[in-house]
Design a protein around this motif. Sequence first.
Motif, PDB file in Angstrom:
ATOM      1  N   PRO A  29       0.729  -1.332  -0.085  1.00 54.26           N
ATOM      2  CA  PRO A  29      -0.036  -0.067   0.175  1.00 54.26           C
ATOM      3  C   PRO A  29       0.735   1.284  -0.087  1.00 54.26           C
ATOM      4  CG  PRO A  29      -0.777  -1.621   1.742  1.00 54.26           C
ATOM      5  CD  PRO A  29       0.655  -2.020   1.120  1.00 54.26           C
ATOM      6  N   VAL A  30       0.290   2.471  -0.567  1.00 59.55           N
ATOM      7  CA  VAL A  30       0.918   3.503  -0.785  1.00 59.55           C
ATOM      8  C   VAL A  30       1.633   4.154   0.715  1.00 59.55           C
ATOM      9  CG1 VAL A  30       1.133   5.947  -1.288  1.00 59.55           C
ATOM     10  CG2 VAL A  30       0.020   4.032  -2.815  1.00 59.55           C
ATOM     11  N   ALA A  31       0.654   4.035   1.508  1.00 57.02           N
ATOM     12  CA  ALA A  31       0.883   4.663   2.816  1.00 57.02           C
ATOM     13  C   ALA A  31       1.957   3.993   3.703  1.00 57.02           C
ATOM     14  CB  ALA A  31      -0.430   4.448   3.739  1.00 57.02           C
ATOM     15  N   ALA A  32       1.964   2.445   3.582  1.00 54.66           N
ATOM     16  CA  ALA A  32       3.313   1.879   3.936  1.00 54.66           C
ATOM     17  C   ALA A  32       4.483   2.098   3.445  1.00 54.66           C
ATOM     18  CB  ALA A  32       2.792   0.400   3.773  1.00 54.66           C
ATOM     19  N   THR A  33       4.951   2.510   2.129  1.00 52.68           N
ATOM     20  CA  THR A  33       5.783   2.722   1.229  1.00 52.68           C
ATOM     21  C   THR A  33       6.383   3.951   1.821  1.00 52.68           C
ATOM     22  OG1 THR A  33       4.992   1.435  -0.436  1.00 52.68           O
ATOM     23  CG2 THR A  33       6.827   3.032  -0.748  1.00 52.68           C
ATOM     24  N   LEU A  34       5.350   4.995   2.263  1.00 56.86           N
ATOM     25  CA  LEU A  34       5.686   6.621   2.309  1.00 56.86           C
ATOM     26  C   LEU A  34       6.409   6.403   3.688  1.00 56.86           C
ATOM     27  CD1 LEU A  34       2.791   8.454   0.735  1.00 56.86           C
ATOM     28  CD2 LEU A  34       5.302   8.371   0.295  1.00 56.86           C
ATOM     29  N   ARG A  35       5.545   5.620   4.649  1.00 57.42           N
ATOM     30  CA  ARG A  35       6.127   5.411   6.164  1.00 57.42           C
ATOM     31  C   ARG A  35       7.367   4.869   6.285  1.00 57.42           C
ATOM     32  NH1 ARG A  35       1.733   2.283   7.723  1.00 57.42           N
ATOM     33  NH2 ARG A  35      -0.014   3.569   7.387  1.00 57.42           N
ATOM     34  N   GLN A  36       7.890   3.808   5.489  1.00 56.11           N
ATOM     35  CA  GLN A  36       8.905   3.303   5.375  1.00 56.11           C
ATOM     36  C   GLN A  36      10.069   4.313   4.670  1.00 56.11           C
ATOM     37  OE1 GLN A  36       9.400  -0.074   2.869  1.00 56.11           O
ATOM     38  NE2 GLN A  36      11.515  -0.636   3.913  1.00 56.11           N
ATOM     39  N   ALA A  37       9.771   5.183   3.776  1.00 51.42           N
ATOM     40  CA  ALA A  37      10.704   6.190   3.018  1.00 51.42           C
ATOM     41  C   ALA A  37      10.790   7.147   4.232  1.00 51.42           C
ATOM     42  CB  ALA A  37      10.059   6.644   1.879  1.00 51.42           C
ATOM     43  N   ALA A  38      10.161   7.380   5.186  1.00 49.28           N
ATOM     44  CA  ALA A  38      10.239   8.654   5.938  1.00 49.28           C
ATOM     45  C   ALA A  38      11.211   8.333   7.202  1.00 49.28           C
ATOM     46  CB  ALA A  38       8.898   9.001   6.842  1.00 49.28           C
ATOM     47  N   GLU A  39      11.430   6.947   7.538  1.00 47.45           N
ATOM     48  CA  GLU A  39      12.326   6.620   8.582  1.00 47.45           C
ATOM     49  C   GLU A  39      13.756   6.794   8.207  1.00 47.45           C
ATOM     50  OE1 GLU A  39      10.944   2.528   9.109  1.00 47.45           O
ATOM     51  OE2 GLU A  39       9.029   2.801  10.082  1.00 47.45           O
TER      52      GLU A  39
END
Length: 76
Positions: free
Chosen positions: A66-76
């Motif tokens: 999901p897009v949200a999971a990818t964005l969360r991982q990139a923000a870490e």
Amino acid sequence: ELAGTGLLAGLLASIVASAIAWALARWVFDFRWTASPLVPLFGAIVGALLALGAGWWSLREVLRRPVAATLRQAAE
């Protein structure tokens, strides 16, 4: 984007390859050679398909999440 990049790369590569083949035929092997107008077309199509395939293969894990999971991982 991937298809456009591959299309341009395939077109340029096939044009340069045709120019080198003409130069070799004329000055090295000393025979008459005419280029086919279909070579750049096929080069562009094959380049676009290869770029799409390679892009899909390298992005397949990102596209499954999901897009949200990818964005969360990139923000870490």
